[in-house]
Design a protein around this motif. Structure first.
Motif, PDB file in Angstrom:
ATOM      1  N   ALA A 167      -5.850   4.494  -7.492  1.00  0.00           N
ATOM      2  CA  ALA A 167      -5.465   5.785  -6.912  1.00  0.00           C
ATOM      3  C   ALA A 167      -4.220   5.641  -6.050  1.00  0.00           C
ATOM      4  CB  ALA A 167      -6.627   6.340  -6.081  1.00  0.00           C
ATOM      5  N   GLY A 168      -4.181   4.603  -5.227  1.00  0.00           N
ATOM      6  CA  GLY A 168      -3.013   4.384  -4.371  1.00  0.00           C
ATOM      7  C   GLY A 168      -1.754   4.143  -5.174  1.00  0.00           C
ATOM      8  N   ALA A 169      -1.889   3.379  -6.262  1.00  0.00           N
ATOM      9  CA  ALA A 169      -0.733   3.090  -7.108  1.00  0.00           C
ATOM     10  C   ALA A 169      -0.237   4.349  -7.808  1.00  0.00           C
ATOM     11  CB  ALA A 169      -1.090   2.025  -8.136  1.00  0.00           C
ATOM     12  N   THR A 170      -1.160   5.185  -8.270  1.00  0.00           N
ATOM     13  CA  THR A 170      -0.770   6.422  -8.961  1.00  0.00           C
ATOM     14  C   THR A 170      -0.050   7.366  -8.006  1.00  0.00           C
ATOM     15  OG1 THR A 170      -2.629   6.237 -10.498  1.00  0.00           O
ATOM     16  CG2 THR A 170      -1.621   8.395 -10.265  1.00  0.00           C
ATOM     17  N   ILE A 171      -0.553   7.473  -6.785  1.00  0.00           N
ATOM     18  CA  ILE A 171       0.109   8.313  -5.778  1.00  0.00           C
ATOM     19  C   ILE A 171       1.485   7.738  -5.436  1.00  0.00           C
ATOM     20  CG2 ILE A 171       0.007   9.120  -3.393  1.00  0.00           C
ATOM     21  CD1 ILE A 171      -3.073   9.165  -3.724  1.00  0.00           C
ATOM     22  N   GLY A 172       1.533   6.420  -5.232  1.00  0.00           N
ATOM     23  CA  GLY A 172       2.809   5.781  -4.926  1.00  0.00           C
ATOM     24  C   GLY A 172       3.820   5.961  -6.044  1.00  0.00           C
ATOM     25  N   ALA A 173       3.348   5.807  -7.284  1.00  0.00           N
ATOM     26  CA  ALA A 173       4.238   5.989  -8.431  1.00  0.00           C
ATOM     27  C   ALA A 173       4.734   7.422  -8.515  1.00  0.00           C
ATOM     28  CB  ALA A 173       3.509   5.605  -9.722  1.00  0.00           C
ATOM     29  N   GLY A 174       3.850   8.389  -8.199  1.00  0.00           N
ATOM     30  CA  GLY A 174       4.264   9.795  -8.212  1.00  0.00           C
ATOM     31  C   GLY A 174       5.363  10.070  -7.210  1.00  0.00           C
ATOM     32  N   VAL A 175       5.239   9.466  -6.021  1.00  0.00           N
ATOM     33  CA  VAL A 175       6.296   9.606  -5.018  1.00  0.00           C
ATOM     34  C   VAL A 175       7.579   8.941  -5.512  1.00  0.00           C
ATOM     35  CG1 VAL A 175       6.989   8.975  -2.671  1.00  0.00           C
ATOM     36  CG2 VAL A 175       4.644   9.739  -3.115  1.00  0.00           C
ATOM     37  N   GLY A 176       7.422   7.810  -6.191  1.00  0.00           N
ATOM     38  CA  GLY A 176       8.580   7.077  -6.679  1.00  0.00           C
ATOM     39  C   GLY A 176       9.307   7.746  -7.828  1.00  0.00           C
ATOM     40  N   VAL A 177       8.658   8.705  -8.495  1.00  0.00           N
ATOM     41  CA  VAL A 177       9.294   9.385  -9.638  1.00  0.00           C
ATOM     42  C   VAL A 177      10.589  10.068  -9.207  1.00  0.00           C
ATOM     43  CG1 VAL A 177       9.077  11.388 -11.174  1.00  0.00           C
ATOM     44  CG2 VAL A 177       7.267   9.681 -11.091  1.00  0.00           C
ATOM     45  N   VAL A 178      10.556  10.798  -8.086  1.00  0.00           N
ATOM     46  CA  VAL A 178      11.749  11.521  -7.627  1.00  0.00           C
ATOM     47  C   VAL A 178      12.879  10.553  -7.310  1.00  0.00           C
ATOM     48  CG1 VAL A 178      12.671  13.037  -5.846  1.00  0.00           C
ATOM     49  CG2 VAL A 178      10.375  13.439  -6.756  1.00  0.00           C
ATOM     50  N   VAL A 214       9.782   3.285  -9.852  1.00  0.00           N
ATOM     51  CA  VAL A 214       8.422   3.821  -9.901  1.00  0.00           C
ATOM     52  C   VAL A 214       7.389   2.694  -9.837  1.00  0.00           C
ATOM     53  CG1 VAL A 214       6.756   5.054 -11.337  1.00  0.00           C
ATOM     54  CG2 VAL A 214       9.087   5.910 -11.136  1.00  0.00           C
ATOM     55  N   ILE A 215       7.627   1.599 -10.559  1.00  0.00           N
ATOM     56  CA  ILE A 215       6.684   0.476 -10.545  1.00  0.00           C
ATOM     57  C   ILE A 215       6.620  -0.161  -9.159  1.00  0.00           C
ATOM     58  CG2 ILE A 215       6.231  -1.835 -11.447  1.00  0.00           C
ATOM     59  CD1 ILE A 215       5.487   0.379 -13.368  1.00  0.00           C
ATOM     60  N   VAL A 216       7.779  -0.303  -8.497  1.00  0.00           N
ATOM     61  CA  VAL A 216       7.792  -0.862  -7.137  1.00  0.00           C
ATOM     62  C   VAL A 216       6.985   0.032  -6.204  1.00  0.00           C
ATOM     63  CG1 VAL A 216       9.256  -1.357  -5.139  1.00  0.00           C
ATOM     64  CG2 VAL A 216       9.957  -2.122  -7.415  1.00  0.00           C
ATOM     65  N   ALA A 217       7.171   1.346  -6.326  1.00  0.00           N
ATOM     66  CA  ALA A 217       6.393   2.283  -5.505  1.00  0.00           C
ATOM     67  C   ALA A 217       4.901   2.164  -5.811  1.00  0.00           C
ATOM     68  CB  ALA A 217       6.888   3.702  -5.745  1.00  0.00           C
ATOM     69  N   ALA A 218       4.561   1.940  -7.090  1.00  0.00           N
ATOM     70  CA  ALA A 218       3.159   1.775  -7.475  1.00  0.00           C
ATOM     71  C   ALA A 218       2.573   0.496  -6.883  1.00  0.00           C
ATOM     72  CB  ALA A 218       3.040   1.752  -8.996  1.00  0.00           C
ATOM     73  N   ILE A 219       3.350  -0.567  -6.882  1.00  0.00           N
ATOM     74  CA  ILE A 219       2.879  -1.829  -6.297  1.00  0.00           C
ATOM     75  C   ILE A 219       2.555  -1.646  -4.823  1.00  0.00           C
ATOM     76  CG2 ILE A 219       3.596  -4.168  -5.652  1.00  0.00           C
ATOM     77  CD1 ILE A 219       5.196  -4.265  -8.265  1.00  0.00           C
ATOM     78  N   ILE A 220       3.439  -0.967  -4.112  1.00  0.00           N
ATOM     79  CA  ILE A 220       3.214  -0.728  -2.682  1.00  0.00           C
ATOM     80  C   ILE A 220       1.970   0.135  -2.478  1.00  0.00           C
ATOM     81  CG2 ILE A 220       4.167   0.346  -0.605  1.00  0.00           C
ATOM     82  CD1 ILE A 220       6.959  -0.385  -1.705  1.00  0.00           C
ATOM     83  N   GLY A 221       1.878   1.240  -3.235  1.00  0.00           N
ATOM     84  CA  GLY A 221       0.720   2.122  -3.106  1.00  0.00           C
ATOM     85  C   GLY A 221      -0.578   1.439  -3.484  1.00  0.00           C
ATOM     86  N   GLY A 222      -0.534   0.602  -4.523  1.00  0.00           N
ATOM     87  CA  GLY A 222      -1.725  -0.115  -4.950  1.00  0.00           C
ATOM     88  C   GLY A 222      -2.233  -1.091  -3.901  1.00  0.00           C
ATOM     89  N   GLN A 223      -1.318  -1.799  -3.273  1.00  0.00           N
ATOM     90  CA  GLN A 223      -1.712  -2.750  -2.237  1.00  0.00           C
ATOM     91  C   GLN A 223      -2.304  -2.032  -1.022  1.00  0.00           C
ATOM     92  OE1 GLN A 223      -1.888  -5.919  -2.518  1.00  0.00           O
ATOM     93  NE2 GLN A 223      -0.767  -6.226  -4.431  1.00  0.00           N
ATOM     94  N   ILE A 224      -1.742  -0.867  -0.688  1.00  0.00           N
ATOM     95  CA  ILE A 224      -2.286  -0.088   0.431  1.00  0.00           C
ATOM     96  C   ILE A 224      -3.701   0.381   0.112  1.00  0.00           C
ATOM     97  CG2 ILE A 224      -2.034   2.056   1.738  1.00  0.00           C
ATOM     98  CD1 ILE A 224       1.000   1.716   1.475  1.00  0.00           C
ATOM     99  N   GLY A 225      -3.894   0.913  -1.104  1.00  0.00           N
ATOM    100  CA  GLY A 225      -5.218   1.373  -1.496  1.00  0.00           C
ATOM    101  C   GLY A 225      -6.230   0.250  -1.538  1.00  0.00           C
ATOM    102  N   LYS A 226      -5.827  -0.888  -2.081  1.00  0.00           N
ATOM    103  CA  LYS A 226      -6.711  -2.048  -2.170  1.00  0.00           C
ATOM    104  C   LYS A 226      -7.144  -2.519  -0.789  1.00  0.00           C
ATOM    105  CE  LYS A 226      -6.590  -6.909  -3.547  1.00  0.00           C
ATOM    106  NZ  LYS A 226      -5.705  -7.998  -4.038  1.00  0.00           N
ATOM    107  N   ALA A 227      -6.182  -2.601   0.143  1.00  0.00           N
ATOM    108  CA  ALA A 227      -6.494  -3.071   1.497  1.00  0.00           C
ATOM    109  C   ALA A 227      -7.414  -2.098   2.228  1.00  0.00           C
ATOM    110  CB  ALA A 227      -5.202  -3.267   2.281  1.00  0.00           C
ATOM    111  N   ALA A 228      -7.223  -0.803   1.984  1.00  0.00           N
ATOM    112  CA  ALA A 228      -8.029   0.201   2.669  1.00  0.00           C
ATOM    113  C   ALA A 228      -9.486   0.179   2.227  1.00  0.00           C
ATOM    114  CB  ALA A 228      -7.433   1.589   2.430  1.00  0.00           C
TER     115      ALA A 228
END
Length: 303
Positions: A167-178, A214-228
């Motif tokens: 979920a975190g990666a998908t949200i992060g990737a969505g932000v990274g799309v723009v 987008v992938i970099v944003a997903a990596i960041i979002g994924g790590q945040i979600g995983k840690a949470a």
């Protein structure tokens, strides 16, 4: 009759329903992106600030949009398949001895690309009376490495950590799309379309830059979600951790899993009963639970 280990025939990998959902989600993301860009452009008081991006050839824009949305769809596909989809399942029960345990995020790639993380599982060498669960409509049969080549079933336990990372990666990737589309257009416009070769290069650069962002944003979002979410491991219904050599009865939903070459697996285990431990060591033979795990906790079926 003992199932044959390995491939049981051809297997269609991904369902049509999944791709329809993925295309629909990508279309929604594209429409949202267009709306954002339209409103942003209308709100700019000094259009000259946007000249460099707006002046990018349409083909470069298209390349950037395709790259960003394809990367987002790639990230979303893991989350959907592992946490949101509802595959056709069979309620089942089986028993045997735990041959191996595999935690979530078991590989280095899953540690880095958290959105690709798989749920934790135990591999159970099942008693011979449960072979029918593995051999019917299965594209692959997993077996232990014992001399008997004993059939086993991979039994997954749904991990909040895996779903939070997705979920975190998908949200992060969505932000990274723009940002990916904008940066892709800037990179592509810098090359320009003076010739066909340069134009093709500009499109590819725009596509790749957008996808990478987008992938970099997903990596960041994924790590945040995983840690949470925190870590979790397979446990029995009694609350005890499950270990190699444990005798277990598992209940849950059995599906043919694409990630496991179409093998029948538990997706997911909903109830686990412990029955003590084997005195042997992996790789286990089915003869061990056949002789020592009686009775198990599966309902008795009267034919």
């Amino acid at each position: 009759m003992k199932p044959t280990c390995g491939s049981q025939g051809a297997h269609a990998s991904t369902s049509i329903a999944f791709w329809l959902v993925l295309i629909g989600a990508a279309s929604t993301a594209a429409n949202a992106g267009i709306a954002i860009f339209t409103r942003a452009a209308a709100a700019v008081a000094e259009p000259t600030k946007w000249t460099f991006i707006v002046a990018a050839p349409a083909a470069v824009w298209i390349g950037a949009v395709i790259g960003a949305l394809a990367a987002w769809a790639f990230v979303f596909s893991f989350w959907y398949e592992r946490c949101l989809s509802s595959p056709d399942a069979l309620d089942a029960c089986s028993a045997g001895v735990v041959n191996a345990t595999v935690p979530s995020f078991a590989s280095t790639s899953e540690q880095v690309l958290a959105f690709t993380g798989q749920h934790a599982r135990i591999d159970v060498v099942v008693k011979s009376i449960y072979w029918q669960l593995l051999g019917t409509n299965s594209a692959w049969i997993f077996c232990a490495g014992d001399p008997d080549m004993s059939p086993l079933i991979r039994s997954y336990y749904k991990s909040p950590e895996v779903c939070a990372a997705g979920a975190g990666a998908t949200i992060g990737a969505g932000v990274g799309v723009v940002g990916g589309i904008l940066l892709g257009c800037i990179a592509g416009a810098a090359i320009g379309c003076a010739t066909i070769i340069l134009c093709i290069l500009a499109i590819l650069v725009a596509l790749l830059v957008a996808a990478v962002v987008v992938i970099v944003a997903a990596i960041i979002g994924g790590q945040i979600g995983k840690a949470a979410a925190g870590s979790s491991t397979p446990t029995a219904s009694s609350g005890q951790s499950i270990a190699v050599a444990d005798y277990v009865t598992t209940k849950g939903s059995i599906v043919n899993l694409d990630d496991d070459a179409g093998a029948r697996v538990y997706w997911f285990v909903t109830d686990t009963t412990l029955h003590g431990r084997s005195t042997a060591a992996p790789q286990f033979s089915f003869r061990d639970p056949d002789a020592n795990l009686n009775p198990d906790a599966c309902p008795v079926v009267i034919l």
